[in-house]
Design an enzyme around this catalytic site. Structure first.
Site, mmCIF file in Angstrom:
data_model
loop_
_atom_site.group_PDB
_atom_site.id
_atom_site.type_symbol
_atom_site.label_atom_id
_atom_site.label_comp_id
_atom_site.label_asym_id
_atom_site.label_seq_id
_atom_site.Cartn_x
_atom_site.Cartn_y
_atom_site.Cartn_z
ATOM 1 N N GLY A 1 -1.271 7.220 -5.069
ATOM 2 C CA GLY A 1 -1.245 5.765 -4.985
ATOM 3 C C GLY A 1 -0.136 5.197 -5.840
ATOM 4 O O GLY A 1 0.902 5.844 -6.036
ATOM 5 N N SER A 2 -0.370 4.008 -6.372
ATOM 6 C CA SER A 2 0.719 3.302 -7.058
ATOM 7 C C SER A 2 0.880 3.781 -8.507
ATOM 8 O O SER A 2 -0.059 4.317 -9.109
ATOM 9 C CB SER A 2 0.473 1.795 -7.032
ATOM 10 N N GLU B 1 0.199 11.847 -7.638
ATOM 11 C CA GLU B 1 1.239 11.744 -6.610
ATOM 12 C C GLU B 1 1.466 10.259 -6.408
ATOM 13 O O GLU B 1 0.688 9.591 -5.735
ATOM 14 C CB GLU B 1 0.734 12.447 -5.345
ATOM 15 N N LEU B 2 2.521 9.744 -7.066
ATOM 16 C CA LEU B 2 2.712 8.281 -7.101
ATOM 17 C C LEU B 2 3.871 7.889 -6.173
ATOM 18 O O LEU B 2 4.177 8.610 -5.235
ATOM 19 C CB LEU B 2 2.901 7.850 -8.550
ATOM 20 N N GLU C 1 -9.892 1.061 0.143
ATOM 21 C CA GLU C 1 -10.815 0.093 0.754
ATOM 22 C C GLU C 1 -10.276 -0.416 2.100
ATOM 23 O O GLU C 1 -11.041 -0.867 2.940
ATOM 24 C CB GLU C 1 -11.007 -1.136 -0.157
ATOM 25 N N CYS D 1 5.319 7.471 0.930
ATOM 26 C CA CYS D 1 5.865 7.622 -0.432
ATOM 27 C C CYS D 1 7.238 8.279 -0.423
ATOM 28 O O CYS D 1 8.028 8.057 -1.330
ATOM 29 C CB CYS D 1 4.880 8.355 -1.335
ATOM 30 N N GLU E 1 9.457 -0.456 -6.176
ATOM 31 C CA GLU E 1 9.491 0.367 -4.969
ATOM 32 C C GLU E 1 9.190 -0.531 -3.771
ATOM 33 O O GLU E 1 8.163 -1.222 -3.761
ATOM 34 C CB GLU E 1 8.407 1.424 -5.125
ATOM 35 N N LYS F 1 -12.891 9.147 -2.965
ATOM 36 C CA LYS F 1 -12.918 7.679 -2.932
ATOM 37 C C LYS F 1 -11.670 7.244 -2.172
ATOM 38 O O LYS F 1 -10.568 7.260 -2.705
ATOM 39 C CB LYS F 1 -12.915 7.111 -4.362
ATOM 40 N N TRP G 1 -4.088 4.202 1.496
ATOM 41 C CA TRP G 1 -4.323 3.719 2.861
ATOM 42 C C TRP G 1 -3.192 4.093 3.828
ATOM 43 O O TRP G 1 -3.324 3.892 5.022
ATOM 44 C CB TRP G 1 -4.476 2.186 2.842
ATOM 45 N N ASN G 2 -2.055 4.595 3.323
ATOM 46 C CA ASN G 2 -0.904 4.762 4.235
ATOM 47 C C ASN G 2 -1.026 5.971 5.150
ATOM 48 O O ASN G 2 -0.570 5.941 6.289
ATOM 49 C CB ASN G 2 0.413 4.797 3.451
HETATM 50 P P1 NAD Z 1 -2.228 -1.212 -5.473
HETATM 51 O O1 NAD Z 1 -1.767 -0.713 -6.759
HETATM 52 O O2 NAD Z 1 -2.808 -2.575 -5.416
HETATM 53 O O3 NAD Z 1 -3.237 -0.153 -4.961
HETATM 54 C C1 NAD Z 1 -4.312 -0.428 -4.214
HETATM 55 C C2 NAD Z 1 -5.025 0.872 -3.954
HETATM 56 O O4 NAD Z 1 -5.215 1.604 -5.166
HETATM 57 C C3 NAD Z 1 -6.341 0.498 -3.389
HETATM 58 O O5 NAD Z 1 -6.449 1.074 -2.113
HETATM 59 C C4 NAD Z 1 -7.346 1.039 -4.371
HETATM 60 O O6 NAD Z 1 -8.260 1.857 -3.710
HETATM 61 C C5 NAD Z 1 -6.586 1.865 -5.357
HETATM 62 N N1 NAD Z 1 -6.952 1.462 -6.727
HETATM 63 C C6 NAD Z 1 -6.673 0.311 -7.353
HETATM 64 N N2 NAD Z 1 -7.182 0.307 -8.589
HETATM 65 C C7 NAD Z 1 -7.799 1.491 -8.757
HETATM 66 C C8 NAD Z 1 -8.495 2.101 -9.826
HETATM 67 N N3 NAD Z 1 -8.653 1.504 -11.023
HETATM 68 N N4 NAD Z 1 -9.011 3.332 -9.628
HETATM 69 C C9 NAD Z 1 -8.839 3.972 -8.459
HETATM 70 N N5 NAD Z 1 -8.186 3.463 -7.419
HETATM 71 C C10 NAD Z 1 -7.660 2.234 -7.563
HETATM 72 O O7 NAD Z 1 -1.080 -1.068 -4.408
HETATM 73 P P2 NAD Z 1 -0.922 -1.528 -2.886
HETATM 74 O O8 NAD Z 1 -0.243 -2.848 -2.846
HETATM 75 O O9 NAD Z 1 -2.137 -1.320 -2.054
HETATM 76 O O10 NAD Z 1 0.063 -0.387 -2.464
HETATM 77 C C11 NAD Z 1 1.411 -0.427 -2.817
HETATM 78 C C12 NAD Z 1 1.784 0.547 -3.854
HETATM 79 O O11 NAD Z 1 0.971 1.691 -3.773
HETATM 80 C C13 NAD Z 1 3.185 0.984 -3.600
HETATM 81 O O12 NAD Z 1 3.988 0.507 -4.634
HETATM 82 C C14 NAD Z 1 3.151 2.477 -3.560
HETATM 83 O O13 NAD Z 1 3.867 3.022 -4.613
HETATM 84 C C15 NAD Z 1 1.759 2.851 -3.817
HETATM 85 N N6 NAD Z 1 1.301 3.800 -2.825
HETATM 86 C C16 NAD Z 1 1.737 5.059 -2.934
HETATM 87 C C17 NAD Z 1 1.341 5.992 -2.018
HETATM 88 C C18 NAD Z 1 1.794 7.393 -2.114
HETATM 89 O O14 NAD Z 1 1.684 8.118 -1.146
HETATM 90 N N7 NAD Z 1 2.262 7.849 -3.250
HETATM 91 C C19 NAD Z 1 0.494 5.624 -0.994
HETATM 92 C C20 NAD Z 1 0.060 4.292 -0.904
HETATM 93 C C21 NAD Z 1 0.466 3.382 -1.852
#
Ligand code: NAD
Length: 478
Positions: free
Chosen positions: A231-232, A253-254, A181, A287, A384, A178, A154-155
Site C-alpha cells: 500500500g502507501s 511493498e510500498l 475497503e 506500483c 507518487e 485484511k 485495491w489496485n
Molecule cells: P491511502 O494511504 O489512503 O490508503 C488507503 C488504503 O490503505 C486503504 O485501502 C486501507 O485499507 C489501507 N489503510 C489505511 N490505513 C491503514 C492502517 N492504519 N492499517 C492498515 N491499512 C490501512 O492511499 P490511497 O489513496 O487509497 O492509495 C494511493 C496510495 O496508495 C498511492 O500513493 C500508492 O503509493 C499506494 N498504493 C500502493 C500500492 C502498491 O502496490 N504498492 C497499491 C495501492 C496503493
C-alpha cells in the site's frame, strides 16, 4: 455481462470456516467507481471478531505447519483450479468494484491462479531441497514463522491477496487477510475458492472493517508472528513502526515513482507504443507503473509526439464495455488526488501535452495525461502520481539521465529502453531500484523476487525469496 447484471457477492468476515455478514458494528458502503452507485455493504469487525480470527489462526497453526508440504500444496492447487473455473464471474466483480477493463480483470484472476500454483510447487521444491540439513549431528531446519497478518490494496484486489496468502500457506503459516475497503468483493471470491478447495477451518481468515483498528489489533496480538503490507508509504511506515515495537518481522511493498530512461538509439515508435500501454494500464494505478520518462534530448520531441499520439488511441470509459482500454480511477479520493497533483504541477509552469481533466461528471474518469516542463518543486515530483499521469523530461548524457532517475525517495521499479544490450545493462546497473525492466514494462512474475529500495519498502514477494520471508531457520544442536 455489464455492471447492471453482474452479481456482487454478499460481503462477510470469514472466521474459523464460517461467514459472518452481520457484525452489529455498522457497515462501509462499497461503490462502483464507474457509476458511483452503491454495490455492497462491508460489515465492520469488532474486537471480538478479531479475537475469534486470531484464536482460529492460532488453533490451526500447528497442524497446518506440520502437514507435509505436498498436502498443503494440493489445497493451493485446488484453489487455483477453482479460480480458473470461476475467472469470468470473479473478473466481473473486480471490474465492478475496482473499475479496470474486464479483459484486464480476467487476466489478473488467471495470473493469480498461476501464482498460487507456482508458490505451491516452489514450496515443495524448497522443503525437499533445504527443509532440513544435518550438519555434524546438528539439525538445521526451515520452519514456518507462524500466523501472518496480511494487508492488501485495491489496485490488484485478487493478485495481491493471492500472492500473500499462497506464500504464507505454502510455507506452512496460517493467515488473516485484511483487504482494502474499496475492493472487498474480490477478496471474498478469492477466500471462497480456498474454502471450497477444502482448506481446514482457521488456516485462512478474512477481516473487514476499519483498517487502522484492525491492523492495530492484529499486529499487537501475540498470535501474529509476521506482517506483510502492500500500500502507501505513510501507512507502510506506520505499520512497520508498530510491528517494530512488538518485534514482528515485516514485508513492506510500498509505492514507486518509476523512471524510464530512453537512450539515444532506442526505437522511439516502439517505446511510445509500449509506454502508452504500460503507463495507462489499470489507469496508472500499479506500483510499478512508469511515471517519469527521461528521453535523450535528440529524441525528446519525437517521443512526446509519438507518446501523445499513442495515448490518444486509448478509449476511456466503463470497464464492462470491451471498446474501452482505460477505466475510472478507483475512488473519489484518488480522483481528487490526481486533480490536485495535476493542477499544482500546471500551476508551477508545466506544459499540458494531453489530458489534464476529469472526464464527465459521473464516475471517477480522468483523461490519460502527459506533462512536460515539470518543475522540480511541483507535486508531481514530490508525490507518487498513482494514476493516469506521466511526465516527460530530457537528458544529455547517460550519467545525467541516471542521476535524474535516481533523485526520487522511492525506488521500486525503473526501466531502460535501448537498442544496445551493453548500454542497457550498464544503465540498469546504475538504477537505484529493486527492479529494472529492459525494453519492457513487464517485471512482475511469480518466479521473480519483487520489491523495492528506499521508501518503496523492504523484503521481497515472489520467487523463492518470497517464500523464505515466511520461514525461519531453527537449529537443534547436539
Ligand atoms: P491511502 O494511504 O489512503 O490508503 C488507503 C488504503 O490503505 C486503504 O485501502 C486501507 O485499507 C489501507 N489503510 C489505511 N490505513 C491503514 C492502517 N492504519 N492499517 C492498515 N491499512 C490501512 O492511499 P490511497 O489513496 O487509497 O492509495 C494511493 C496510495 O496508495 C498511492 O500513493 C500508492 O503509493 C499506494 N498504493 C500502493 C500500492 C502498491 O502496490 N504498492 C497499491 C495501492 C496503493
Amino acid at each position: 455481462m455489464d455492471n447492471r447484471t453482474c452479481p456482487y457477492p454478499t460481503l462477510g468476515l470469514y472466521i474459523a470456516g464460517d461467514w459472518i455478514d452481520d457484525t452489529g458494528n455498522g457497515v462501509i458502503p462499497v461503490l462502483d467507481p464507474a457509476t458511483e452507485t452503491r454495490i455492497g455493504l462491508l460489515p465492520k469487525a469488532t474486537a471480538r471478531h478479531l479475537d475469534m480470527l486470531l484464536d482460529a489462526a492460532a488453533n490451526a497453526s500447528a497442524a497446518w505447519g506440520r502437514m507435509p508440504v505436498q498436502e498443503r500444496a494440493a489445497f493451493l492447487c485446488a484453489a487455483a483450479d477453482l479460480l480458473r473455473a470461476r475467472s469470468d464471474a470473479i473478473a466481473a466483480v473486480v471490474t465492478l468494484e475496482q473499475g479496470k477493463p474486464l479483459a484486464e480483470a480476467r487476466s489478473e484472476v488467471l495470473r493469480s491462479a498461476d501464482l498460487i500454483e507456482w508458490n505451491a510447487d516452489a514450496a515443495v521444491a524448497l522443503f525437499e531441497s533445504e527443509g532440513t540439513r544435518i550438519d555434524g549431528g546438528n539439525a538445521i531446519s526451515l520452519v514456518p514463522v507462524g500466523p501472518v497478518a496480511a494487508f492488501t490494496p485495491w489496485n490488484v484486489p485478487v493478485l495481491s491477496p493471492a500472492r500473500k496468502i499462497s506464500m504464507a500457506l505454502a510455507a506452512g503459516c496460517t493467515c488473516i487477510l485484511k483487504p482494502a475497503e474499496e475492493t472487498p468483493g474480490s477478496a471474498v471470491e478469492l477466500i471462497r475458492a480456498f474454502a471450497d478447495a477444502g482448506l481446514p477451518a482457521g488456516v485462512l481468515g478474512l477481516a473487514l472493517g476499519d483498517p487502522a483498528f484492525i491492523s492495530d489489533h492484529l499486529i499487537r496480538s501475540s498470535v501474529i508472528r509476521k506482517v506483510t503490507f502492500t500500500g502507501s508509504v505513510p501507512v507502510g511506515k506506520h505499520l512497520a513502526a508498530l510491528a517494530g515495537s512488538v518485534m514482528k518481522p515485516v514485508t513492506m511493498e510500498l509505492g514507486g515513482h518509476n523512471p524510464v530512461l530512453v537512450l539515444q538509439d532506442a526505437d522511439i515508435e516502439k517505446v511510445a507504443k509500449a509506454s502508452a500501454l504500460g503507463k495507462f494500464r489499470n489507469a496508472g494505478q500499479i506500483c510499478t507503473s512508469p511515471t517519469r520518462f527521461y528521453v535523450h534530448t535528440s529524441k525528446f520531441d519525437d517521443f512526446v509526439e509519438a507518446f501523445a499520439a499513442e495515448t490518444a488511441r486509448l478509449q476511456v470509459g466503463n470497464g464492462f464495455d470491451p471498446e474501452n482500454h482505460v477505466g475510472p480511477v478507483a475512488s473519489e479520493r484518488r480522483l481528487h488526488a490526481i486533480e490536485t497533483l495535476v493542477s499544482d504541477t500546471l500551476g508551477k509552469g508545466a506544459t499540458l501535452v494531453t489530458g489534464g481533466a476529469r472526464l464527465g461528471s459521473t464516475g471517477y474518469f480522468y483523461a490519460p495525461t502527459i506533462l512536460t516542463g515539470v518543475d522540480g518543486e511541483s507535486a508531481f515530483m514530490r508525490d507518487e502520481p498513482f494514476g493516469p499521469v506521466a511526465g516527460v523530461f530530457s537528458f544529455e548524457t547517460v550519467a545525467e539521465g541516471l542521476a535524474l532517475c535516481n533523485q526520487s525517495s522511492l525506488g521500486l521499479a525503473a526501466y531502460v529502453f535501448a537498442a544496445s544490450d551493453i548500454d542497457a545493462n550498464k544503465a540498469a546497473a546504475g538504477m537505484d531500484s529493486g527492479i529494472v525492466g529492459i525494453n519492457s514494462f513487464s517485471v512482475s512474475r511469480p518466479d521473480l523476487p519483487f520489491g523495492g529500495v528506499k521508501d518503496s519498502g523492504y523484503g521481497r514477494e515472489g520467487g523463492v525469496e518470497g517464500l523464505k520471508a515466511f520461514l525461519v531457520t531453527k537449529v537443534v544442536a547436539r
